[in-house]
Scaffold this active site. Structure first.
Site, PDB file in Angstrom:
ATOM      1  N   TYR A  91      -9.764  -8.268 -34.738  1.00 62.19           N
ATOM      2  CA  TYR A  91      -9.268  -7.919 -33.454  1.00 62.19           C
ATOM      3  C   TYR A  91     -10.471  -7.097 -33.007  1.00 62.19           C
ATOM      4  O   TYR A  91     -10.274  -5.969 -32.264  1.00 62.19           O
ATOM      5  CB  TYR A  91      -8.119  -6.566 -33.871  1.00 62.19           C
ATOM      6  N   HIS A 386     -11.988 -15.434 -37.839  1.00 60.14           N
ATOM      7  CA  HIS A 386     -10.811 -15.893 -36.792  1.00 60.14           C
ATOM      8  C   HIS A 386     -10.411 -14.571 -36.138  1.00 60.14           C
ATOM      9  O   HIS A 386     -10.865 -13.409 -36.259  1.00 60.14           O
ATOM     10  CB  HIS A 386      -9.571 -16.411 -37.839  1.00 60.14           C
ATOM     11  N   TYR A 471       1.637  -7.587 -30.573  1.00 59.31           N
ATOM     12  CA  TYR A 471       1.878  -6.068 -31.053  1.00 59.31           C
ATOM     13  C   TYR A 471       0.706  -5.253 -31.196  1.00 59.31           C
ATOM     14  O   TYR A 471       0.565  -4.208 -31.424  1.00 59.31           O
ATOM     15  CB  TYR A 471       2.642  -6.170 -32.595  1.00 59.31           C
ATOM     16  N   ARG A 472      -0.331  -6.243 -31.141  1.00 65.77           N
ATOM     17  CA  ARG A 472      -1.920  -5.736 -31.193  1.00 65.77           C
ATOM     18  C   ARG A 472      -2.692  -7.002 -30.984  1.00 65.77           C
ATOM     19  O   ARG A 472      -2.454  -8.287 -30.964  1.00 65.77           O
ATOM     20  CB  ARG A 472      -1.925  -5.448 -32.671  1.00 65.77           C
TER      21      ARG A 472
HETATM   22  C1  LIG Z   1      -8.539 -12.109 -43.374  1.00 61.18           C
HETATM   23  C2  LIG Z   1      -7.770 -10.753 -42.647  1.00 61.18           C
HETATM   24  C3  LIG Z   1      -6.754 -10.230 -43.374  1.00 61.18           C
HETATM   25  C4  LIG Z   1      -6.183  -9.063 -42.699  1.00 61.18           C
HETATM   26  N1  LIG Z   1      -5.055  -8.610 -42.939  1.00 61.18           N
HETATM   27  C5  LIG Z   1      -4.562  -7.533 -42.327  1.00 61.18           C
HETATM   28  C6  LIG Z   1      -3.288  -7.220 -42.884  1.00 61.18           C
HETATM   29  O1  LIG Z   1      -2.629  -7.501 -43.856  1.00 61.18           O
HETATM   30  N2  LIG Z   1      -2.693  -5.960 -42.212  1.00 61.18           N
HETATM   31  C7  LIG Z   1      -3.270  -5.497 -41.275  1.00 61.18           C
HETATM   32  O2  LIG Z   1      -2.766  -4.492 -40.536  1.00 61.18           O
HETATM   33  N3  LIG Z   1      -4.310  -5.790 -40.766  1.00 61.18           N
HETATM   34  C8  LIG Z   1      -4.967  -6.952 -41.180  1.00 61.18           C
HETATM   35  N4  LIG Z   1      -6.307  -7.466 -40.932  1.00 61.18           N
HETATM   36  C9  LIG Z   1      -7.089  -6.688 -39.588  1.00 61.18           C
HETATM   37  C10 LIG Z   1      -7.844  -5.486 -40.179  1.00 61.18           C
HETATM   38  O3  LIG Z   1      -9.036  -5.917 -40.871  1.00 61.18           O
HETATM   39  C11 LIG Z   1      -7.344  -4.600 -40.738  1.00 61.18           C
HETATM   40  O4  LIG Z   1      -6.175  -3.976 -39.837  1.00 61.18           O
HETATM   41  C12 LIG Z   1      -8.326  -3.517 -40.989  1.00 61.18           C
HETATM   42  O5  LIG Z   1      -7.644  -2.319 -41.685  1.00 61.18           O
HETATM   43  C13 LIG Z   1      -8.606  -2.671 -39.484  1.00 61.18           C
HETATM   44  O6  LIG Z   1      -9.994  -1.939 -39.934  1.00 61.18           O
HETATM   45  P1  LIG Z   1      -9.955  -0.315 -40.131  1.00 61.18           P
HETATM   46  O7  LIG Z   1      -9.115   0.061 -40.819  1.00 61.18           O
HETATM   47  O8  LIG Z   1     -11.540  -0.144 -40.580  1.00 61.18           O
HETATM   48  O9  LIG Z   1      -9.809   0.257 -38.596  1.00 61.18           O
HETATM   49  P2  LIG Z   1     -11.188   0.463 -37.487  1.00 61.18           P
HETATM   50  O10 LIG Z   1     -11.829  -0.283 -37.292  1.00 61.18           O
HETATM   51  O11 LIG Z   1     -11.859   1.918 -38.125  1.00 61.18           O
HETATM   52  O12 LIG Z   1     -10.094   1.149 -36.352  1.00 61.18           O
HETATM   53  C14 LIG Z   1      -9.335   0.426 -35.709  1.00 61.18           C
HETATM   54  C15 LIG Z   1      -9.050   0.640 -34.315  1.00 61.18           C
HETATM   55  O13 LIG Z   1      -8.349   1.924 -34.006  1.00 61.18           O
HETATM   56  C16 LIG Z   1      -8.850   2.703 -33.226  1.00 61.18           C
HETATM   57  N5  LIG Z   1      -9.487   4.030 -34.009  1.00 61.18           N
HETATM   58  C17 LIG Z   1      -9.872   3.937 -35.182  1.00 61.18           C
HETATM   59  N6  LIG Z   1      -9.947   5.000 -35.854  1.00 61.18           N
HETATM   60  C18 LIG Z   1      -9.624   5.885 -34.772  1.00 61.18           C
HETATM   61  C19 LIG Z   1      -9.784   7.432 -34.756  1.00 61.18           C
HETATM   62  N7  LIG Z   1     -10.079   8.216 -35.872  1.00 61.18           N
HETATM   63  N8  LIG Z   1      -9.255   8.028 -33.567  1.00 61.18           N
HETATM   64  C20 LIG Z   1      -8.888   7.218 -32.329  1.00 61.18           C
HETATM   65  N9  LIG Z   1      -9.088   5.928 -32.620  1.00 61.18           N
HETATM   66  C21 LIG Z   1      -9.484   5.302 -33.685  1.00 61.18           C
HETATM   67  C22 LIG Z   1     -10.222   2.233 -32.625  1.00 61.18           C
HETATM   68  O14 LIG Z   1      -9.810   1.562 -31.296  1.00 61.18           O
HETATM   69  C23 LIG Z   1     -10.406   1.031 -33.405  1.00 61.18           C
HETATM   70  O15 LIG Z   1     -11.110   0.081 -32.991  1.00 61.18           O
HETATM   71  C24 LIG Z   1      -6.905  -8.510 -41.360  1.00 61.18           C
HETATM   72  C25 LIG Z   1      -8.116  -9.076 -41.050  1.00 61.18           C
HETATM   73  C26 LIG Z   1      -8.699 -10.228 -41.631  1.00 61.18           C
HETATM   74  C27 LIG Z   1      -9.952 -10.734 -41.341  1.00 61.18           C
END
Ligand SMILES: Cc1cc2nc3c(=O)[nH]c(=O)nc-3n(C[C@H](O)[C@H](O)[C@H](O)COP(=O)(O)OP(=O)(O)OC[C@H]3O[C@@H](n4cnc5c(N)ncnc54)[C@H](O)[C@@H]3O)c2cc1C
Length: 526
Positions: A91, A386, A471-472
């Site tokens: 994303y 992806h 949804y996202r």
């Molecule tokens: C192989 C693979 C499998 C995956 N499987 C899943 C899964 O099972 N479920 C799922 O949900 N996702 C999945 N993902 C997507 C993603 O990797 C995860 O959702 C991951 O947890 C998001 O990264 P993060 O938690 O570091 O969020 P971040 O990258 O830190 O934040 C995501 C976004 O939220 C906002 N944000 C973050 N922090 C703040 C803050 N403190 N204040 C305001 N805005 C903020 C920003 O816009 C930011 O870009 C997958 C991805 C891959 C590649």
């Protein structure tokens, strides 16, 4: 030197010096070498000038430093892009949507402020990862589970704000957050829900507080910087069981999903369920497609193959968590319910008692039992990544049939072969609806990525024409997707813009997030 849009090099250098004074030189990153670490490893713009890159990154240690950063950003109109752990792969990763933004990296704010076992909740800062929270709980032998997404290196705050999903009964992460602390663009610090009550005793237990419930405004948004959040945990269950149910015919899907929906909505089965099709998997293994492409085999032909090969048309594995006696009763009741479909068959699955002793290679599905891991990346070996296309469709057999056809038609019209078909069948990450998770391969090939982007946009449009919204979405498609949520001539966008202009008049927080642009950048983007 990369600079934010609208700033001269001279002004930006001056702003960087002020940022260094505010938070310490070592926490302001502006070399290309450092800022490259914030690039999206799965960017659909690889090797193209449109790839958004950060001009710098700042890593504050707390709310006070965030306030100082905001003051400087407002003075110079510097766009900031907030991340918690920045692992938002598929994303956008840690990359900003607007090239030249300064990443506001909250990784250093990594305190686990509380884990309450009897009431099953935690209070965390943005830099806390699922691994951190899990370790904290294990070190203290607390009998509560977290619910990680498939990759455990992300954060409860980042993932919940994106409204991500996991696998246990607590899988809807946004629904299981409770109370937040948010720094607004003007530096004001707001606590939501019961947190607005000084010395609140139930900030993480009762979500609503008094008056309008504003938490949703800060998810998938650019209205504030979330600095604390409550996360509901799951009391460690006594037992787990599962059962795989299969039905033989194409049209069985309608009563099958109705039964599944009843069981999920009644809480009889829990956790994330993937609808499966042994027969469609067979078709894929033979070089065919999961989606219904025009000219593909008819239903009668598929059913004949199913009979010959003894393959069910549809199936899924249902999960039961809880007290052993209740789990057994739920397991039995599930069989009774599905037995109403002629030809339904059942296979008993894994069964566990908790706590579990786990060993390397034991086949225990860790994420489904609240144990973060990264094994999902093993499934993607050989791929350059992806991006996700993830529309929400109704939880009904009719909607599944229609989506296979509609998205198949798009591929056929665009004359491309779907390569992401394993995700074409729906998941139950969220209550009362299905989500499809198409994973589009990203390659270091400009022409292929361009084509992927075109297919993505056409799929999003086709989905919207049928009432199915994403949804996202990846940062590359936030305007595309926001444009589909157009009821009453984009009334929701106007509402978002009204809020944005009031809360962030200089437009410094994450411009473009979810299609919400500040006034000064709006004309060129919407
Ligand atoms: C192989 C693979 C499998 C995956 N499987 C899943 C899964 O099972 N479920 C799922 O949900 N996702 C999945 N993902 C997507 C993603 O990797 C995860 O959702 C991951 O947890 C998001 O990264 P993060 O938690 O570091 O969020 P971040 O990258 O830190 O934040 C995501 C976004 O939220 C906002 N944000 C973050 N922090 C703040 C803050 N403190 N204040 C305001 N805005 C903020 C920003 O816009 C930011 O870009 C997958 C991805 C891959 C590649």
């Amino acid at each position: 030197m990369r600079v934010p849009p609208g700033l001269t090099e001279k002004d930006f250098s001056q702003a960087l010096r002020q940022l260094q004074e505010a938070i310490g030189k070592e926490w302001v990153f502006s070399s290309d070498e450092d800022t490259d670490l914030y690039r999206d490893a799965y960017s659909p713009f690889w090797h193209e000038p449109e790839e958004p890159v950060a001009s710098a990154a700042v890593a504050p240690d707390g709310v006070e430093q965030i306030q100082k950063i905001l003051r400087i950003a407002n003075d110079y109109k510097i766009p900031l892009w907030t991340i918690s752990t920045g692992k938002n792969l598929a994303y956008g990763g840690a990359a900003p949507l607007l090239s030249g933004s300064v990443v506001l990296d909250l990784k250093r704010m990594n305190q686990i402020l509380e884990v309450n076992e009897p009431n099953a909740y935690a209070l965390v800062e943005p830099g806390v990862s699922y691994f951190d929270l899990y370790r904290y709980i294990q070190d203290r032998a607390l009998k509560v589970w977290i619910d990680p997404p498939d990759p455990g290196w992300g954060s409860p705050i980042g993932n919940s704000l994106e409204r991500g999903g996991g696998r246990t009964p607590m899988r809807d992460h946004w629904a299981n957050h409770c109370g937040m602390e948010v720094v607004l663009a003007n530096g004001d610090v707001v606590r939501t829900g019961m947190g607005a009550l000084p010395d609140a005793k139930t900030w993480q237990q009762y979500p609503y507080g008094f008056g309008p419930y504003v938490d949703g405004m800060f998810s998938q948004s650019n209205f504030g910087v979330v600095t604390k959040m409550g996360v509901w945990l799951m009391p460690q269950p006594e037992a787990y069981r599962e059962i795989t149910v299969s039905v033989p015919r194409h049209d069985d899907l309608i009563p099958f999903v109705d039964t599944l929906s009843y069981l999920l909505n009644s809480g009889i089965t829990q956790g994330t369920i993937l609808l499966d099709s042994p027969l469609l998997n067979y078709r894929v293994a033979q070089g065919g497609q999961m989606l219904d492409l025009p000219g593909g085999p008819s239903v009668a032909e598929m059913e004949r193959i199913g009979r010959d090969k003894n393959l069910a048309y549809w199936g899924c594995t249902l999960h039961f968590y809880g007290a052993a006696k209740i789990v057994d009763a739920q397991w039995e009741h599930t069989q009774e319910r599905f037995s109403a479909i002629p030809g339904a068959t059942f296979r008993d699955g894994k069964s566990y008692r908790f706590p579990l002793q786990m060993k390397e290679g034991d086949g225990i599905p860790r994420v489904a039992f609240g144990v973060p891991d990264l094994s999902v990346f093993g499934l993607l070996q050989g791929s350059s990544g992806h991006i996700g296309f993830s529309p929400i469709i109704p939880m009904s057999g009719e909607a599944v049939f229609e989506s296979l056809k509609v998205f198949g038609q798009v591929y056929a019209e665009m004359n491309v072969q779907p390569k992401n078909q394993f995700f074409a069948l729906p998941w139950s990450y969220f209550p009362r609806s299905f989500v499809l998770l198409f994973g589009f391969p990203i390659e270091h090939d400009v022409a292929k990525n361009r084509r992927t982007r075109e297919v993505f946009k056409r799929l999003a449009q086709a989905g919207a024409e049928h009432g199915w919204g994403e949804y996202r979405t990846h940062i590359a498609f936030m305007d595309t997707v926001a444009n589909t949520y157009s009821f009453n001539n984009h009334a929701l966008r106007r509402f978002h813009e009204t809020l944005k202009d009031a809360l962030d008049p200089n437009g410094v927080l994450s411009p473009g997030k979810s299609g919400i642009w500040p006034r000064r950048l709006r004309r060129e983007h919407t």
